[in-house]
Design a protein around this motif. Structure first.
Motif, PDB file in Angstrom:
ATOM      1  N   VAL A  65       5.210  -0.704 -26.020  1.00  0.00           N
ATOM      2  CA  VAL A  65       5.284  -1.534 -27.221  1.00  0.00           C
ATOM      3  C   VAL A  65       4.091  -1.241 -28.124  1.00  0.00           C
ATOM      4  O   VAL A  65       4.235  -1.130 -29.350  1.00  0.00           O
ATOM      5  CB  VAL A  65       5.367  -3.034 -26.856  1.00  0.00           C
ATOM      6  CG1 VAL A  65       5.332  -3.900 -28.110  1.00  0.00           C
ATOM      7  CG2 VAL A  65       6.629  -3.319 -26.048  1.00  0.00           C
ATOM      8  N   ILE A  66       2.915  -1.081 -27.546  1.00  0.00           N
ATOM      9  CA  ILE A  66       1.719  -0.755 -28.325  1.00  0.00           C
ATOM     10  C   ILE A  66       1.895   0.585 -29.029  1.00  0.00           C
ATOM     11  O   ILE A  66       1.632   0.721 -30.227  1.00  0.00           O
ATOM     12  CB  ILE A  66       0.460  -0.757 -27.429  1.00  0.00           C
ATOM     13  CG1 ILE A  66       0.135  -2.183 -26.992  1.00  0.00           C
ATOM     14  CG2 ILE A  66      -0.727  -0.104 -28.136  1.00  0.00           C
ATOM     15  CD1 ILE A  66      -0.898  -2.274 -25.877  1.00  0.00           C
ATOM     16  N   ARG A  67       2.354   1.587 -28.293  1.00  0.00           N
ATOM     17  CA  ARG A  67       2.565   2.921 -28.881  1.00  0.00           C
ATOM     18  C   ARG A  67       3.629   2.879 -29.978  1.00  0.00           C
ATOM     19  O   ARG A  67       3.462   3.459 -31.054  1.00  0.00           O
ATOM     20  CB  ARG A  67       2.949   3.910 -27.781  1.00  0.00           C
ATOM     21  CG  ARG A  67       2.971   5.352 -28.238  1.00  0.00           C
ATOM     22  CD  ARG A  67       3.153   6.332 -27.107  1.00  0.00           C
ATOM     23  NE  ARG A  67       4.247   5.961 -26.229  1.00  0.00           N
ATOM     24  CZ  ARG A  67       4.175   5.931 -24.894  1.00  0.00           C
ATOM     25  NH1 ARG A  67       3.067   6.292 -24.285  1.00  0.00           N
ATOM     26  NH2 ARG A  67       5.203   5.571 -24.165  1.00  0.00           N
ATOM     27  N   GLY A  83      11.214  -6.710 -23.008  1.00  0.00           N
ATOM     28  CA  GLY A  83      11.578  -6.062 -21.754  1.00  0.00           C
ATOM     29  C   GLY A  83      10.887  -4.730 -21.518  1.00  0.00           C
ATOM     30  O   GLY A  83      11.015  -4.143 -20.441  1.00  0.00           O
ATOM     31  N   LEU A  84      10.123  -4.238 -22.494  1.00  0.00           N
ATOM     32  CA  LEU A  84       9.432  -2.954 -22.349  1.00  0.00           C
ATOM     33  C   LEU A  84       8.016  -3.154 -21.825  1.00  0.00           C
ATOM     34  O   LEU A  84       7.398  -4.195 -22.072  1.00  0.00           O
ATOM     35  CB  LEU A  84       9.363  -2.240 -23.707  1.00  0.00           C
ATOM     36  CG  LEU A  84      10.676  -1.814 -24.340  1.00  0.00           C
ATOM     37  CD1 LEU A  84      10.425  -1.233 -25.732  1.00  0.00           C
ATOM     38  CD2 LEU A  84      11.390  -0.802 -23.466  1.00  0.00           C
ATOM     39  N   THR A 117       3.047   3.633 -34.037  1.00  0.00           N
ATOM     40  CA  THR A 117       3.860   4.645 -34.716  1.00  0.00           C
ATOM     41  C   THR A 117       4.603   4.041 -35.898  1.00  0.00           C
ATOM     42  O   THR A 117       4.596   4.603 -37.006  1.00  0.00           O
ATOM     43  CB  THR A 117       4.852   5.288 -33.723  1.00  0.00           C
ATOM     44  OG1 THR A 117       4.115   5.902 -32.667  1.00  0.00           O
ATOM     45  CG2 THR A 117       5.729   6.325 -34.410  1.00  0.00           C
ATOM     46  N   LEU A 118       5.228   2.887 -35.691  1.00  0.00           N
ATOM     47  CA  LEU A 118       5.965   2.252 -36.779  1.00  0.00           C
ATOM     48  C   LEU A 118       5.031   1.801 -37.892  1.00  0.00           C
ATOM     49  O   LEU A 118       5.401   1.866 -39.075  1.00  0.00           O
ATOM     50  CB  LEU A 118       6.790   1.073 -36.252  1.00  0.00           C
ATOM     51  CG  LEU A 118       7.981   1.459 -35.367  1.00  0.00           C
ATOM     52  CD1 LEU A 118       8.638   0.213 -34.786  1.00  0.00           C
ATOM     53  CD2 LEU A 118       8.989   2.294 -36.140  1.00  0.00           C
ATOM     54  N   GLN A 119       3.813   1.383 -37.559  1.00  0.00           N
ATOM     55  CA  GLN A 119       2.832   1.019 -38.583  1.00  0.00           C
ATOM     56  C   GLN A 119       2.485   2.230 -39.441  1.00  0.00           C
ATOM     57  O   GLN A 119       2.370   2.131 -40.660  1.00  0.00           O
ATOM     58  CB  GLN A 119       1.567   0.438 -37.944  1.00  0.00           C
ATOM     59  CG  GLN A 119       0.574  -0.119 -38.940  1.00  0.00           C
ATOM     60  CD  GLN A 119       1.114  -1.295 -39.719  1.00  0.00           C
ATOM     61  OE1 GLN A 119       1.672  -2.219 -39.165  1.00  0.00           O
ATOM     62  NE2 GLN A 119       0.961  -1.267 -41.031  1.00  0.00           N
TER      63      GLN A 119
END
Length: 180
Positions: free
Chosen positions: A117-119, A111-112, A123-125
């Motif tokens: 989602v890419i950003r 839904g985003l 960041t989570l990576q």
């Protein structure tokens, strides 16, 4: 609460909501996590030890999880391709059916906007990379982002294992990941 603690709390809460969503049918969250990993892992990364390393679990716990998945018909045991004494796991049709269903977190991310989602993924990576370095875990990762990957017309080639990779394999998880 400072920003770091707030971020940690958000990540933890999301992980717990996702795990709670893993209680579907006759599966518990650990079994669902193992299925999700096996669905994304390449043919070299489906042994019990690889599943345990990826999930951050003990080999004994993971072995019991995999035995339950075999018993329930979600995965099949096969001799590993490289070493016939080792075991590898393949999803059955029932396992593929379960992993094709959308989870709570995936539906929320869908839904985003793509740019968010890419950003978030980048960041989570970075956070995951720092965490795996701090505790000495294997990084795992996607074949095409590994320094051993060499692109070719019909897929790729793993220079470490000296094997050809099919087109679908270059976007799968590998336990031999060495980031570029």
């Amino acid at each position: 609460m400072n920003l770091t603690d707030q971020t940690r709390a958000l990540i933890t809460r999301l992980a717990r909501l996702e795990a709670a969503d893993g209680w579907t049918g006759d599966l518990n969250p650990a079994q669902r996590a193992a299925l999700d990993y096996l669905a994304k892992a390449n043919r070299f990364s489906r042994s019990p030890s690889h599943v345990a390393d990826f999930l951050g679990s003990t080999r004994g716990t993971t072995s019991q999880t995999l035995k339950a998945l075999v018993r329930k018909g979600y995965v099949a045991e096969e001799p590993a391709t490289a070493d016939k004494r080792s075991i590898s796991y393949e999803l059955t049709d029932a396992g593929r059916e379960v992993t094709s269903q959308h989870s709570l977190l995936r539906s929320s991310l869908d839904g985003l906007p793509d740019r968010e989602v890419i950003r978030l993924a980048e960041t989570l990576q970075n956070v995951l990379g720092a965490a795996t370095r701090q505790n000495g875990s294997k990084p795992f990762g996607i074949c095409r982002t590994c320094q051993h990957f060499q692109a070719q017309n019909l897929g790729g080639h793993c220079k470490l294992l000296q094997v050809a990779l099919l087109p679908h394999e270059i976007s799968q998880i590998c336990h031999e990941q060495v980031p570029q």
